[in-house]
Design an enzyme around this catalytic site. Structure first.
Site, short mmCIF file in Angstrom:
data_model
loop_
_atom_site.label_atom_id
_atom_site.label_comp_id
_atom_site.label_asym_id
_atom_site.label_seq_id
_atom_site.Cartn_x
_atom_site.Cartn_y
_atom_site.Cartn_z
CE LYS A 38 -13.47 122.92 -111.66
NZ LYS A 38 -13.08 122.28 -110.37
CB SER B 51 -10.50 124.86 -109.29
OG SER B 51 -11.06 123.57 -109.20
CB SER C 226 -12.03 122.33 -106.42
OG SER C 226 -10.70 122.74 -106.39
#
Lengths: 102, 533
Positions: free
Chosen positions: B95, B171, B195
């Site tokens: 990420k 996210s 997330s």
């Protein structure tokens, strides 16, 4: 139950304190969303707090070794840090003048 | 079966045995990315060709050169008889909120579009040392602020591999999508309010939020420092256990990282669930959504297929010898989102003050009058709307005159949410649970643009996950079926502090018991399209 709202005046004060600038449309959208979020947050005011409850900053008590000793440790390659800066002068970050500074 | 479908465990064992080269694995992954991913995220937002609308767009940046160097090093070690690491040759995405030395790390924000960090995040460093191949930086919501990945400044935002007209969640949307689309075997995500688990549920993969402090946050750009947790995303429970094994552990560079030793998570999977006490709570069957005028919370039932999946999972686990305990009260869970609005925004506002166009990242190109003007314009141009909203809301909620009502009160409600779980897990308590089984989300993946812009509705998509963040507890989402639209359903196991082994055991037992079910043979749409070609 009526709930409190964030006024446009307070909103504009916050925008200044946050060092932001907003277009009119962006400001209108953000203020609406803030007030919608506040209607959710206001549910907290109705929560019957347990008498013995203490506020917690972490859900779980930190199990770490604690902060490091406050000892200066030089970064091995400061040039790498400076290389990422938008403007550098004489090995330092360069910025425009600060208002009122001599 | 293609190489890309193999588990991380399988790939690593074959690479370590010299039966497969890391280079072959890498080329197979890159080939898959080139086939299904389409354009990477970019600040240059042009209209998309129709074919691009069907792509995954999981990445902001591929790191092919780095991955090639890593693959060569793994293959060299194998050839020389050295230990190449327990993740030897396994393709991984990161990420783009974790620093990777010398590689752009953007947080999906314009304000960091050109930031090349001078150091690597601890969990990333551990993955590299274990022999992983870092394929690229995965797209996400800007600074992790969102639940659909649509707030990324780098467009196109990721799509859901099961149906590209749907969001992958967020996210960690790019992370979950990259794993579901078989572009990589593993991804490193973060979970502040759900997330990791929500996108894992939306994309039909496994996502684990460890106990707060289990995995170092060093090199993770902070959103909400008391809630942020790095964790694994994988296609099966064993791979999630393997990855957690690598990234868990104390780190002197993160004073909140725990000194509690990590368990052997892979070994724990073998223990089964006979006698495990699994709780079901009536407080995880509805959303409690506010009326914008009155502030009253109204109940909305979650998608029936999801609540049915939870009950079915309970029955499967009962058949395996677990004890199902119903009606476990977690009454303060309904206040999780209001509490999150306060705690996370106050902490986010504090963390975002550092971005000013002085030390790194974006600086306005416009003429400015002075330093204050430079900072204002840089932040105005560099931050997206969601970041500005969180700064402003955090400042409001923590400002003098409001903090007592909101911030201080939220910290007490957070303690009550934690207390509910302590009672449920108390070995001497009425329920003395080992794990709690809940839905991961209230709905399956929603359509792009359906929720984006409505920040309250978006936040409530985390209602089932965020309590574990407030309480600091470990929780894992595992695939629990498909709905009528062939979209994945996620079920969640929440455990006591540092009992990742327990939730992994539960997830593994359910996974193994349902391996032959028809829904597990269904593949994400983007993979079915590839086969059709």
């Amino acid at each position: 139950m009526s709930i409190s709202k964030i006024s446009p005046e307070l909103f504009h004060k916050l925008v200044g304190l946050a060092a932001l600038e907003l277009t009119y449309a962006e400001g209108a959208y953000l203020l609406t969303e803030m007030n919608h979020q506040l209607s959710s947050v206001n549910a907290l005011l109705q929560v019957p707090l347990e008498e013995d409850i203490q506020p917690t900053l972490h859900g779980i008590e930190c199990q770490g070794a604690g902060p490091r000793a406050d000892v200066w440790q030089p970064f091995p390659t400061p040039s790498e840090i400076l290389a990422g800066a938008p403007e550098v002068e004489d090995g330092m970050f360069a910025v425009p003048d600060v208002k009122g500074a001599k | 079966m293609s190489l890309n479908q193999f588990s991380a465990l399988h790939v690593a064992s074959r690479v370590r045995a010299g039966e497969l080269s890391a280079r072959e694995v890498l080329e197979s992954s890159l080939s898959q990315i080139h086939a299904v991913d389409g354009l990477p995220g970019s600040l240059d937002q042009k209209p998309l060709e129709p074919a691009e609308e069907q792509k995954v767009h999981a990445f902001i940046r591929l790191t092919e050169d780095l991955a090639r160097q890593q693959a060569e090093e793994v293959d060299r070690k194998v050839a020389d008889g050295e230990d190449p690491g327990i993740l030897a040759g396994v393709p991984v995405s990161i990420k783009d909120i974790f620093t990777l030395q010398g590689i752009e790390t953007t947080a999906a924000s314009r304000i960091l579009y050109n930031f090349k960090p001078p150091y690597t995040a601890t969990p990333v460093k551990k993955l590299i040392e274990a022999g992983a191949l870092i394929l690229g930086k995965a797209n996400l919501d800007e600074f992790t602020f969102g639940s659909s990945s649509e707030s990324s400044a780098f467009k196109p935002a990721p799509n859901n591999p099961w149906n590209p007209s749907r969001v992958p969640g967020g996210s960690s949307g790019g992370s979950a999508a990259s794993v579901a689309a078989e572009e990589v075997a593993l991804s490193l995500g973060t979970d502040t309010g759900g997330s990791i688990r929500q996108p894992a549920a939306f994309c039909g993969v496994v996502g684990l939020k460890p106990t707060y402090g289990r995995v170092s946050r060093y090199g993770l750009m902070a959103f909400s420092s008391s809630l942020d947790c790095p964790g694994p995303i994988a296609r099966n429970v064993s791979d999630a256990a393997l990855m957690l094994q690598i990234i868990a552990g104390n780190d002197p560079k993160d004073s909140t990282s725990s000194v509690v030793p990590a368990a052997n998570y892979l070994e724990a999977l073998k223990e089964g669930i006979k006698g495990l006490r699994i709780g079901l709570s009536p407080d995880y069957t509805h959303l409690f959504y506010p009326d914008f005028e009155t502030g009253e919370l109204a109940m909305e039932a979650i998608q029936k297929e999801i609540s049915d999946a939870v009950l079915y999972a309970a029955s499967v686990m009962a058949d395996l010898g677990a004890e199902i305990v119903e009606n476990v009260p977690l009454p303060n869970a309904k206040y999780s989102i209001p509490t999150y609005f306060v705690v996370s925004r106050v902490e986010a506002a504090s963390n975002l003050h550092r971005f000013d166009g002085v030390k790194y990242g974006y600086r306005t190109p416009l003429e400015v009058e002075d330093l204050q003007d430079l900072i204002r314009r840089t932040r105005a141009e560099g931050f997206g709307s969601e970041a500005k909203l969180r700064i402003l809301m955090g400042m409001y909620l923590s400002s003098e005159g409001f903090a007592a009502n909101y911030y201080q009160r939220a910290l007490k409600v957070r303690a009550m949410i934690r207390r509910d779980f302590e009672r449920a897990f108390d070995p001497h308590g009425e329920h003395h649970l080992d794990v709690i089984l809940t839905p991961t989300t209230a709905t399956t993946a929603f359509k792009r643009n359906d929720v984006f812009g409505n920040t309250v509705r978006m936040q409530y998509s985390d209602q089932m996950t965020v309590s574990a963040n407030h309480a600091g507890l470990p929780a894992v989402s595992v695939p629990g079926g498909l709905d009528a639209d062939h979209l994945p359903i996620g079920i969640q196991f929440i455990g006591p502090d540092f009992r990742e082994d327990m939730i992994l055991r539960a997830g593994y037992a359910y996974e193994q018991a349902t391996l032959d079910e028809a829904w597990r043979a269904v593949r994400p749409a983007v993979l079915r399209q590839e086969v059709a070609k």
